[in-house]
Motif scaffolding. Sequence first.
Motif, PDB file in Angstrom:
ATOM      1  N   THR A 124       0.864  -1.182   0.000  1.00  0.00           N
ATOM      2  CA  THR A 124       0.000   0.000   0.000  1.00  0.00           C
ATOM      3  C   THR A 124       0.900   1.231   0.000  1.00  0.00           C
ATOM      4  N   THR A 125       0.295   2.378   0.122  1.00  0.00           N
ATOM      5  CA  THR A 125       1.075   3.621   0.167  1.00  0.00           C
ATOM      6  C   THR A 125       1.840   3.760   1.477  1.00  0.00           C
ATOM      7  N   ASP A 126       1.491   2.947   2.475  1.00  0.00           N
ATOM      8  CA  ASP A 126       2.181   3.006   3.766  1.00  0.00           C
ATOM      9  C   ASP A 126       2.942   1.707   4.003  1.00  0.00           C
ATOM     10  N   SER A 127       2.277   0.725   4.574  1.00  0.00           N
ATOM     11  CA  SER A 127       2.911  -0.562   4.848  1.00  0.00           C
ATOM     12  C   SER A 127       2.130  -1.656   4.133  1.00  0.00           C
ATOM     13  N   ARG A 128       2.683  -2.855   4.137  1.00  0.00           N
ATOM     14  CA  ARG A 128       1.956  -3.974   3.550  1.00  0.00           C
ATOM     15  C   ARG A 128       0.805  -4.397   4.455  1.00  0.00           C
ATOM     16  N   VAL A 129      -0.272  -4.873   3.840  1.00  0.00           N
ATOM     17  CA  VAL A 129      -1.386  -5.439   4.602  1.00  0.00           C
ATOM     18  C   VAL A 129      -1.505  -6.910   4.234  1.00  0.00           C
ATOM     19  N   ARG A 130      -1.849  -7.732   5.209  1.00  0.00           N
ATOM     20  CA  ARG A 130      -2.018  -9.170   4.954  1.00  0.00           C
ATOM     21  C   ARG A 130      -3.460  -9.542   5.259  1.00  0.00           C
TER      22      ARG A 130
END
Length: 418
Positions: A124-130
């Motif tokens: 994402t624009t920030d951190s990865r999402v799982r």
Amino acid sequence: MADDYVHRTAITRLEVSDEQRDLLEETIAEWKRGCQLATDLAWGKCNTKSDVQPLAYDDVREQTDLGSQHAILATHQAAQAITGCLERRSSGKPVSKPTFTAPTVTYDTRTMTLFDDDTVSLSTTDSRVRCPLALPDADDGYQRQYLDADEWSVTESTLTARGGDYFLHIGFRRPKTDTERNTAEDGTVLGVDLGIENLAVTSTAYFFSGRQLTHDIREFEKVRAGLQQTGTRSAHRTLEQASGRELRYARDVLHRASNAIVDEALRYECDVIVFEDLTHIRERTSASWGHKWAFRTLYEQVEYKAESEGISVKQVGSAYTSKRCAECGFTADGNRPTRTDFRCQKCDSEANADYNAAKNIGMRYVRRGQQSSRRTGNSQLALKSGTVTPNGGFTTYPDGFDAEFMDKPRPQRANPSG
């Protein structure tokens, strides 16, 4: 090369938390901005990935919150959109600079990772999402044949937001077999035209009606629009239920249609099933988004069902297939006075317009093989009463086939078996 692979798409809903939802929404918004920025910079200058990327990459990185790989993918998306416009312009259609409004974002193997526990990690624009994949409870769901098979590898995929949910269209590919490679320029070809009045029409005069599906898709869309406008939690639950009913109903219709097309190819001993290019089919047919999804899903169902029978599935360019006379080749707007009728202004040939288009689609593939650099093509188009070659050679079918007037449609068979 892309032609050396068989491609499939498995669609599944994601289970996301509120925090993940916010990150995905932000990423979609930035993706659209990045694609538009790259398009604005490249429009009128270049259209290949290798040219658009160095031109627009730095600006996309500086002016959006996209990561480096997503910035590259955004420039590639812009290149693809501009190329599509140039192709339409070359066929005499009006074009304008592409705009990106769809709530989607593209992922590749660097920005997306699938795990064995049925979860997926997305940049994402920030951190990865799982997020967990909301797969069917049954172990034999159609997604499993790709997720659990070693021969299928993950390729470019698309995340789409719809009705408050997020759907991941996971791309898979595997190398073609030698048999699949060798059917490109030889064999018997079945042409298929897709449309609204008739969902599918084959060059052998098989008609699969689309009237009921069209009616129901439009009714579903009216209900969806009203519920989305209401915006309450209860309306959202009702929307999820309605979407589920719509999906199950449409998949059943498309399942029967795809079975019928493959059955037709087997009946006429066809080696290749050919569709028109689906890229701009929504504009060509004035179809809704629901129809566009239906056309693509039907193509994918035919593709994997035909593959199990040793039949290849291809696409050809769609330019003028609805206006060209399949008998004499004369092309004019006036050849198609109505949606359903085709009347050649030169040779006076008359036919159902969709059937005429199906023959043009199939014959375009046949001609392409004969015009290849190796000129080894020896294919023929399957019609209702026999097979035909581009030079007019005609071979009638053996006794037992219906050799009646070839423009007379044969009604669809009831409930083709799976």
